[in-house]
Design an enzyme around this catalytic site. Structure first.
Site, mmCIF file in Angstrom:
data_model
loop_
_atom_site.group_PDB
_atom_site.id
_atom_site.type_symbol
_atom_site.label_atom_id
_atom_site.label_comp_id
_atom_site.label_asym_id
_atom_site.label_seq_id
_atom_site.Cartn_x
_atom_site.Cartn_y
_atom_site.Cartn_z
ATOM 1 N N PRO A 89 0.825 -1.218 0.000
ATOM 2 C CA PRO A 89 0.000 0.000 0.000
ATOM 3 C C PRO A 89 0.858 1.268 0.000
ATOM 4 C CG PRO A 89 -0.182 -1.181 2.099
ATOM 5 C CD PRO A 89 0.624 -2.041 1.184
ATOM 6 N N GLU A 116 2.840 -7.258 8.688
ATOM 7 C CA GLU A 116 2.706 -5.795 8.758
ATOM 8 C C GLU A 116 3.575 -5.059 7.752
ATOM 9 O OE1 GLU A 116 0.332 -4.334 10.715
ATOM 10 O OE2 GLU A 116 -0.172 -6.447 10.956
ATOM 11 N N ARG A 154 -3.833 -8.294 -20.706
ATOM 12 C CA ARG A 154 -4.727 -7.751 -21.734
ATOM 13 C C ARG A 154 -3.950 -7.019 -22.819
ATOM 14 N NH1 ARG A 154 -9.856 -7.517 -20.686
ATOM 15 N NH2 ARG A 154 -10.237 -5.662 -21.955
ATOM 16 N N ASP A 169 -10.844 -0.281 -24.484
ATOM 17 C CA ASP A 169 -11.146 -0.230 -23.051
ATOM 18 C C ASP A 169 -11.171 1.214 -22.552
ATOM 19 O OD1 ASP A 169 -11.064 -2.974 -22.930
ATOM 20 O OD2 ASP A 169 -9.123 -3.103 -21.935
#
Ligand code: ADE
Length: 234
Positions: A89, A116, A154, A169
């Site tokens: 993150p 963590e 893709r 797309d």
């Protein structure tokens, strides 16, 4: 394109790698995927991959030795050292331009964390590109790695049939906003009809409608995108 996934939970990928588009791409030799269990690179008798951080605090952190040695070994098994991506993150947020950049590599090594976080020295030694799939915290990088694989394949030539080409797309092929609405059969369902212009056979009018619809949808649904990204083009 080749993916090497470095994870403590390789079994999480089995179902995903067997799904139709990816399985076909693998069978046709367009995509290769190898799973590596970081635990196989532990050297202590308990096979520990995590430890408490110095200085205290809650949670466990992934240890430096097995992660670094796993990445180095897996890298060396192939002539192309590949591009190392750490799913976290704390990374740069994944968007379509980032996907396009990642898809330009012939080999990606996707390093998934649990617990963590990582011993900071993993970053210092390996200098990975750090990627986040959004501002929320997952239980690990595995689902994020699947997102990276799903979005990049893709763009691998031949993976999508021409009919479902990724050029059309949202966020792709020069378009930076959303794509227009689509209507297959039936012409009417529960009183809802297909816009007349799409039935007109007038290709220029259809192209104009699609461009306008894409722009309207982007303005309505994604007011957060800068105005120049909202002028969709097809
Ligand atoms: N690992 C945990 N949360 C993540 C996120 N949002 N993106 C990528 N990897 C993660």
């Amino acid at each position: 394109m080749r993916f090497d996934v470095l994870t403590l939970f390789p079994e999480m990928f089995q179902g995903y790698l067997g799904q139709s588009l990816l399985r076909l791409a693998i069978e046709r030799g367009l995509v290769e995927a190898a799973l590596h269990n970081i635990r196989d690179w532990t050297r202590d008798k308990h096979h520990s991959v995590d430890d408490r951080p110095f200085g205290g605090g809650p949670g466990m952190v992934m240890k430096v030795e097995p992660v670094v040695e796993c990445v180095e070994d897996v890298r060396a098994r192939h002539p192309d050292p590949g591009h190392l991506v750490l799913l976290t993150p704390q990374g740069r947020r994944l968007d379509q331009p980032a996907v396009e950049r990642l898809a330009a590599h012939r080999r990606l090594l996707l390093l998934c964390g649990r617990y963590e976080g990582f011993d900071e020295r993993i970053r210092e030694i390996l200098e990975p590109e750090e990627i986040s799939i959004g501002d929320y915290v997952l239980n690990g990088g595995e689902v994020a790695a699947m997102v990276v694989i799903d979005a990049t394949i893709r763009l691998v030539p031949g993976v999508l049939g021409d009919e479902d080409s990724s050029r059309f797309d949202s966020f792709s092929g020069g378009r930076r906003g959303l794509e227009c609405a689509h209507y297959p059969r039936p012409r009417e369902y529960r009183g809802l009809t297909v816009p007349n212009v799409l039935l007109s056979g007038d290709h220029e009018a259809i192209a104009r409608w699609r461009e306008q619809d894409a722009r309207r949808r982007t303005e309505r649904r994604r007011p957060d995108l800068p105005a120049d990204e909202r002028s969709a083009e097809r």
